[in-house]
Design a protein around this motif. Structure first.
Motif, PDB file in Angstrom:
ATOM      1  N   SER A  27      -5.639   8.157   6.918  1.00 57.68           N
ATOM      2  CA  SER A  27      -5.780   6.836   6.317  1.00 57.68           C
ATOM      3  C   SER A  27      -7.245   6.401   6.426  1.00 57.68           C
ATOM      4  O   SER A  27      -7.873   6.590   7.471  1.00 57.68           O
ATOM      5  CB  SER A  27      -4.883   5.847   7.062  1.00 57.68           C
ATOM      6  N   PRO A  28      -7.818   5.812   5.352  1.00 54.39           N
ATOM      7  CA  PRO A  28      -9.222   5.375   5.419  1.00 54.39           C
ATOM      8  C   PRO A  28      -9.509   4.438   6.591  1.00 54.39           C
ATOM      9  O   PRO A  28     -10.540   4.559   7.238  1.00 54.39           O
ATOM     10  CB  PRO A  28      -9.442   4.673   4.075  1.00 54.39           C
ATOM     11  N   PHE A  29      -8.591   3.524   6.880  1.00 56.75           N
ATOM     12  CA  PHE A  29      -8.777   2.614   8.014  1.00 56.75           C
ATOM     13  C   PHE A  29      -8.837   3.392   9.328  1.00 56.75           C
ATOM     14  O   PHE A  29      -9.743   3.179  10.153  1.00 56.75           O
ATOM     15  CB  PHE A  29      -7.639   1.588   8.071  1.00 56.75           C
ATOM     16  N   VAL A  30      -7.904   4.282   9.521  1.00 56.49           N
ATOM     17  CA  VAL A  30      -7.843   5.075  10.754  1.00 56.49           C
ATOM     18  C   VAL A  30      -9.119   5.904  10.913  1.00 56.49           C
ATOM     19  O   VAL A  30      -9.721   5.942  11.989  1.00 56.49           O
ATOM     20  CB  VAL A  30      -6.584   5.983  10.766  1.00 56.49           C
ATOM     21  N   LEU A  31      -9.552   6.548   9.857  1.00 54.46           N
ATOM     22  CA  LEU A  31     -10.758   7.385   9.915  1.00 54.46           C
ATOM     23  C   LEU A  31     -12.022   6.565  10.175  1.00 54.46           C
ATOM     24  O   LEU A  31     -12.973   7.056  10.781  1.00 54.46           O
ATOM     25  CB  LEU A  31     -10.911   8.188   8.630  1.00 54.46           C
ATOM     26  N   ARG A  32     -12.043   5.322   9.729  1.00 56.69           N
ATOM     27  CA  ARG A  32     -13.211   4.467   9.904  1.00 56.69           C
ATOM     28  C   ARG A  32     -13.297   3.898  11.318  1.00 56.69           C
ATOM     29  O   ARG A  32     -14.374   3.721  11.870  1.00 56.69           O
ATOM     30  CB  ARG A  32     -13.175   3.323   8.888  1.00 56.69           C
ATOM     31  N   ILE A  33     -12.164   3.644  11.942  1.00 62.76           N
ATOM     32  CA  ILE A  33     -12.126   2.957  13.234  1.00 62.76           C
ATOM     33  C   ILE A  33     -12.079   3.913  14.426  1.00 62.76           C
ATOM     34  O   ILE A  33     -12.730   3.695  15.441  1.00 62.76           O
ATOM     35  CB  ILE A  33     -10.913   1.999  13.311  1.00 62.76           C
ATOM     36  N   PHE A  34     -11.333   4.997  14.296  1.00 62.49           N
ATOM     37  CA  PHE A  34     -11.038   5.852  15.445  1.00 62.49           C
ATOM     38  C   PHE A  34     -11.762   7.193  15.378  1.00 62.49           C
ATOM     39  O   PHE A  34     -12.021   7.722  14.299  1.00 62.49           O
ATOM     40  CB  PHE A  34      -9.528   6.082  15.550  1.00 62.49           C
ATOM     41  N   THR A  35     -12.049   7.758  16.559  1.00 61.59           N
ATOM     42  CA  THR A  35     -12.659   9.090  16.633  1.00 61.59           C
ATOM     43  C   THR A  35     -11.581  10.154  16.448  1.00 61.59           C
ATOM     44  O   THR A  35     -10.381   9.858  16.546  1.00 61.59           O
ATOM     45  CB  THR A  35     -13.352   9.320  17.986  1.00 61.59           C
ATOM     46  N   LYS A  36     -12.015  11.356  16.243  1.00 61.36           N
ATOM     47  CA  LYS A  36     -11.093  12.493  16.068  1.00 61.36           C
ATOM     48  C   LYS A  36     -10.161  12.629  17.276  1.00 61.36           C
ATOM     49  O   LYS A  36      -8.948  12.792  17.118  1.00 61.36           O
ATOM     50  CB  LYS A  36     -11.899  13.776  15.873  1.00 61.36           C
ATOM     51  N   ASP A  37     -10.704  12.532  18.487  1.00 63.83           N
ATOM     52  CA  ASP A  37      -9.879  12.657  19.694  1.00 63.83           C
ATOM     53  C   ASP A  37      -8.881  11.500  19.831  1.00 63.83           C
ATOM     54  O   ASP A  37      -7.743  11.705  20.255  1.00 63.83           O
ATOM     55  CB  ASP A  37     -10.759  12.731  20.942  1.00 63.83           C
ATOM     56  N   GLU A  38      -9.297  10.302  19.470  1.00 65.15           N
ATOM     57  CA  GLU A  38      -8.384   9.158  19.525  1.00 65.15           C
ATOM     58  C   GLU A  38      -7.241   9.337  18.527  1.00 65.15           C
ATOM     59  O   GLU A  38      -6.083   9.046  18.846  1.00 65.15           O
ATOM     60  CB  GLU A  38      -9.131   7.862  19.213  1.00 65.15           C
TER      61      GLU A  38
END
Length: 161
Positions: A27-38
């Protein structure tokens, strides 16, 4: 003595339901806010939305705590939330300019409907490296008996080195 101008606090609370719509890791929101590990951590859990909400709260609380010092160009991407070996939540500051200046501690919690995080920020005394280097070079010019009193104190002027 505590100098409160060197301490910042932040808090955030979010409804977990808000994060249920982000059911995929791309999701664009998820990719913008969270790191790969998160993202990997949150989506490895059955109740991914509560973990996304908790990490979002942590990032928001960290932003509030750090911005209380007057730092401006700070974003969610500057913080990564992870767990220490004992399970306690920790913050990794990814911003290379900010990391040497600030320390953060957080406390996370969530129930069935809400997630919350408290963050405490502490300004690091950034001049310590310079002061220690100066002390060492200055100290080399004296024998122990001649060393000025101010060199035998720590950077705050209270304890013997």
């Amino acid at each position: 003595m505590i100098d409160f101008k060197d301490i910042g606090a932040g808090v955030d609370i979010e409804e977990i339901e808000r994060f249920e719509k982000y059911s995929t890791a791309n999701s664009p929101f998820v990719l913008r806010i969270f790191t790969k590990d998160e993202i990997e951590y949150c989506f490895s859990k059955k109740n991914y939305a509560s973990h996304l909400a908790a990490r979002y709260c942590a990032k928001e609380a960290c932003l509030k705590a750090v911005c209380s010092f007057g730092y401006e160009a700070v974003s969610y991407a500057d913080f990564e939330i992870y767990h220490a070996r004992n399970g306690a939540p920790e913050v990794r500051i990814l911003n290379e300019t900010l990391a040497p200046k600030v320390e953060l501690k957080i406390s996370l919690s969530h129930n069935k409907t809400n997630a919350i995080c408290y963050a405490i920020a502490h300004k690091k005394p950034f001049e310590l490296d310079y002061i220690e280097g100066y002390k060492e070079s200055y100290r080399n010019n004296f024998t122990k008996d001649e060393e000025p009193e101010e060199l035998r104190r720590d950077v705050y002027g209270s304890a013997e080195i």
